[in-house]
Design an enzyme around this catalytic site. Structure first.
Site, short mmCIF file in Angstrom:
data_model
loop_
_atom_site.label_atom_id
_atom_site.label_comp_id
_atom_site.label_asym_id
_atom_site.label_seq_id
_atom_site.Cartn_x
_atom_site.Cartn_y
_atom_site.Cartn_z
N GLY A 84 0.82 -1.21 0.00
CA GLY A 84 0.00 0.00 0.00
C GLY A 84 0.86 1.26 0.00
CD GLN A 99 -6.79 0.78 8.30
OE1 GLN A 99 -7.54 -0.10 8.71
NE2 GLN A 99 -5.47 0.73 8.47
CB CYS A 112 5.93 6.38 25.50
SG CYS A 112 4.22 5.90 25.79
#
Lengths: 461, 461
Positions: A69, A177, A320
Site C-alpha cells: 500500500g 482501511q 512513548c
C-alpha cells in the site's frame, strides 16, 4: 488470545491461504513468457486483476498491483504529480492521512512544490468547505483517505470528490482501511489499497488510475504492470489478495453489523469503566471494527505491555510508543488526548466474549499503571494558601508525567489561580490542553521557556 | 515436461515452500509492534536477515529486503547516485547489464546525468582495462553484473572492483543470476539479487549496502528496512527467500558440477546436430546451468512455440519475441546472431535424460521452421551471369526473412560481387553482419536508404 490490531495487519483469511498455496504451484513462472508455465501464470494474473477491479469498481486495465500500500501511495502520488506538472506543483491532503501520504508531500516540498494540509475537527473529519477552499488553480492532486487508520473516522469522500471535480483536480483516495468493507464512493481519479489490511497476504498493494487521468511514473521505465509498478510480479500473493478481497466482501455486510455492535459496546463501556478516559473518533461516520480511546495519567507503552501480558494485542498512538517520541499526528490534528492511547481494531470473527474479556481486564490494568506512576486519585490535595502562580518543573520527564504532576498541584491554587508546567516533552503540547478540556480548566497558552516550553493553565473548578 | 527457463524464474524450491507455509502462520503481524504476534514476526525477520547476510557475505545491518530484484536495482542505483551527487552524476555500466540497470541509466540521463556503457567482446565479457578507463573523477557509481542473464557469461568482478577501488568509485554488483551459486567476489560496495531466480518466492529482492558507502534513497521517507525499502515487509516471502538461499547454497557445488557437464554437452551437441547454429556466451567463464545459441534462418517466436508444443519451455532474445521488435541488447552488444535465438537455463534437478530429449527433438524442430520459412538448403543457386550488384528488397519483412533472402541470392553473384539488402527490420543490423561472419563473406557496411537501411555484403566464398 485475542488479537485486536486488525488495522495494522489482519490475520490471513483462509481463502487467501488456500489461493496462495494453489497459485504457488500454478503461478510461479514469468507471465510474459510464451510457454505453457508462463501462459498459466498470465491467466492467473489476468483473472486476479479482473476480480480485484470488480471489487474496486474500475476496469481491469485501470488497475495494477504494487508491492505494498505504501508503494501504491508513493508511486500513485508521484505519477499523478508528474502527469500534471505543467498545471502546478501543489498538493492538497487532509491532516490525518497515512504517513506515506504525508511523506510524499514532504518529498514534494523538498523538491520545490507546496502542500496544503486541510485540518480536521475533533472527531477527525474534514469539513468539505475547507477542502474546496484548499483547491487552487495550480493544484496538481488532492489526496484523501476513505477512513482513518488510527481512529476509524470516515471522510466525506463524495463531497470532497465533487469539489475536486468542480476544480478540475484529480482526487486520490487512500482506501487502505475501508476497501475490505465496501467500494469507495464515486468520484475518485486514483485509488490505493493494501491487501494485508483485509486479510490478504503481505506484498500486495492496489493502484487504480481512471482512464483519462494524467499519469507519468517518474524513475526508470519498466514494462510490467502497464509501466506503473516495476519489478517481477508476485502472482501467488496477487491471486491470494484478489480471492480474499472477494471473500471478505461477501461477508462484509453481516460482519459490519456484528462488529459495529461490539465496537459501540466498547465505546460505551470503556467510558463507564475507566475513569478519566476520552473515547476519540467519530461515533457515527466510522469503520465498523475500530475504536480508539486515551487514558489520562497513563504511559502508553507500559499499558500496551500490561495488556499484552494479559493476552490482548492492541496498538497505540502515544508518543512513548513511537520511535520519534512524538504523539501520533492524527491525534494531534484532532486535538485530543494522546497519553494512554489505545487502538482496538477487531479482526473478522471476533466474538463478544473476547471483547467482554478485554472490558473486564482493562479497568484493573489502567488502574495498575496509574498506581505505578503515582497518578492523582479522586479528591485533590488541600487548597494552597495564597493566589500566586505555581510553577511545576517537569523538564526531562516523559508523557504522562507532566500531566500527572499538573493534576497533582492544580488543587494547590485557588479557583482562578494559575499553574505553569515546564516541559520538553512533545506530548505535553497536545495533552495539557486536552487535560484542561476533560477537567474543565482553562488552557491559557504556551510560551518558550529557557529550557523547554511553559504551558499555563487557570484553575476553573 | 522439462522447464528450461530457470534464468527467468526458477520453480519454487521445496524448502522455500515449507518456510513460506510456516511463516504465513507465524510472520503475518507487523514486526514493529510491541505485542507477541509482532515480536514473533520481528524474530523471523531478523533471523531471515542474518541467514541472507551470511550467504551474501555482509553484516545483517547492511542488508535490506526489497519487493523485487528490479526494485533493488532501481533503488540501489538511485540511492548510490544521490549519496554521491556532489562528486558527480556519471554512471558506468557494462553494455550487457539487465534492462533495470540500463533503464536506471536512461533515467539519470533524462535528469541531466551521463552514462558510459563499457563494451563487451564476442563472448560477452568486459575488458578490465576498458572498465578502468571509463571511470572518471565525476563518476558517482559503477554497476556490473556478476553473470549475464541471457548468455551466462561471468564478468571479471574482482578486476572491475579493484579498478573502482583505485578510482574511489563504489561498485554495485547485480548478482541476480549468480547468488544462488555462490558469493560474489570481494570488493563490491552495493549488491543486489532476486529470490525467485534461485528458487525462492517472487516478491523478494536483496539490497546490500556496505558500511561507509554513501547512500540516500530519494523519494518519500519510510522507516521500514533502515529507510531503504519503503512499505510493509512480506515476512513470509522473506523467510522463504532466506531459507531457500541457504538450501541451494548447500547443494550448489554438487549441482554446479552436474549441470556444467549437461550444459557442456548441449554446447557441443547443438553445434553438431543443427546446421548453421552459433553457440554464444563464454564457454569457460559462465554460469553452470545456462547455454544460449542462435539458429540462422529461423523465426524465434515460431521456434519457441514449436518447442513449447514439444514440451520444452525456453526463452529467446530474438526480436520477434520482444514487445519492441528489437533483438536483445545483450546479443547486440556481443555482435552475435540474434535470429532463432534460444536460451536454455536448467533448473536444479534437471536430468541428463531431459537434456537428451531436448537434443533429440531440436534438430527436427529447427528444420521444420526453416522449411516453413523457405530457408536456403545446402548448395546455392547457379552463379549469376554478370558482376553487377544485386539488390534484395526486404522492406516490410521481419527477421529472419531478410537474412534468408540474402542467403538465397548470394550465389547469384560471383565471388567478389556485392549483394545489398534493403531492410527496415532492426534485427537485420545485427544479423546480416553475423551471417557474414558465419558464412565467411565480407560485411561491407550499411547506409541509409530512401526507405529503411541498405546493408551491403561482398561474396567471398
Amino acid at each position: 488470545m485475542p488479537y485486536f490490531d486488525a488495522a495494522s495487519s489482519a490475520p490471513l483469511h483462509p481463502v487467501a491461504r488456500q489461493a496462495l498455496l494453489a497459485a504457488l504451484d500454478e503461478g510461479w513462472a514469468d507471465p510474459t513468457r510464451l510457454y505453457r508455465e508462463g501462459r498459466r501464470a498470465r491467466l492467473l494474473l489476468d483473472a486476479a486483476r479482473e476480480t480485484a477491479a470488480e471489487a474496486v469498481g474500475c476496469r481491469p486495465d485501470e488497475l495494477v498491483f504494487t508491492p505494498s500500500g505504501t508503494r501504491a501511495l508513493h508511486d500513485g502520488i508521484a505519477g499523478a504529480l508528474a502527469g500534471r506538472r505543467r498545471i502546478g506543483r501543489h498538493l492538497v491532503v487532509s491532516a490525518v492521512e497515512h504517513s506515506a501520504v504525508l511523506h510524499a508531500g514532504a518529498a514534494l516540498e523538498a523538491a520545490g512544490g507546496t502542500v496544503t494540509e486541510v485540518p480536521v475537527g475533533r472527531t477527525g473529519r474534514i469539513a468539505p468547505a475547507d477542502w474546496a477552499a484548499a483547491l487552487r488553480p495550480d493544484t496538481a492532486l488532492a489526496a484523501l483517505q476513505s477512513a482513518n487508520h488510527e481512529v476509524g473516522t470516515r471522510q466525506p469522500v463524495a463531497e470532497a470528490a465533487a469539489a475536486c471535480r468542480e476544480a478540475g483536480v484529480p482526487l486520490l483516495v487512500d482506501a487502505a482501511q475501508s476497501l475490505g468493507w465496501g467500494p469507495v464512493e464515486e468520484g475518485w481519479s486514483l485509488l490505493t489499497a493494501s491487501a494485508h489490511k483485509w486479510g490478504g497476504p503481505p506484498g500486495v498493494g492496489l493502484l487504480a488510475v481512471r482512464k483519462g487521468t494524467r499519469f507519468a511514473l517518474p524513475g526508470p521505465a519498466d514494462e510490467r504492470e502497464n509501466g506503473r509498478a516495476p519489478g517481477y510480479p508476485d502472482i501467488p500473493a496477487v491471486v491470494a489478495a484478489a480471492a480474499s478481497l472477494r471473500a471478505v466482501r461477501a461477508e462484509a455486510a453481516a460482519e459490519d453489523a456484528r462488529l459495529r455492535v461490539l465496537v459501540d459496546h466498547v465505546r460505551e463501556r470503556v467510558a463507564q469503566l475507566v475513569p478519566d478516559v476520552e473515547v476519540v473518533g467519530d461515533p457515527v461516520h466510522r469503520l465498523p471494527h475500530l475504536v480508539t480511546f486515551s487514558c489520562l495519567y497513563v504511559d502508553g507503552e507500559t499499558l500496551l505491555h500490561a495488556l499484552d501480558r494479559a493476552g490482548f494485542s492492541v496498538s497505540s498512538g502515544s508518543s512513548c510508543t513511537s520511535s520519534t517520541l512524538e504523539p501520533s499526528h492524527v491525534l494531534r490534528a484532532m486535538g485530543v488526548l494522546s497519553e494512554g492511547n489505545v487502538r482496538v481494531s477487531l479482526p473478522r470473527g471476533t466474538t463478544a466474549a473476547e471483547v467482554d474479556a478485554f472490558l473486564t481486564a482493562l479497568p484493573g490494568i489502567v488502574a495498575g499503571v496509574r498506581e505505578q506512576l503515582g497518578a492523582p486519585t479522586g479528591a485533590s490535595a488541600a487548597v494552597s494558601p495564597a493566589g500566586e502562580e505555581l510553577v511545576v518543573d517537569s523538564l526531562g520527564k516523559r508523557c504522562p508525567i507532566p500531566v500527572i504532576e499538573l493534576a497533582k498541584v492544580i488543587g494547590d491554587v485557588p479557583v482562578g489561580g494559575l499553574v505553569t508546567v515546564l516541559s520538553d516533552d512533545e506530548a505535553a503540547r497536545l495533552d495539557i490542553p486536552a487535560w484542561c478540556g476533560m477537567r474543565g480548566h482553562e488552557y491559557v497558552g504556551e510560551r518558550a521557556a529557557e529550557r523547554g516550553v511553559a504551558y499555563t493553565v487557570r484553575r476553573r473548578a
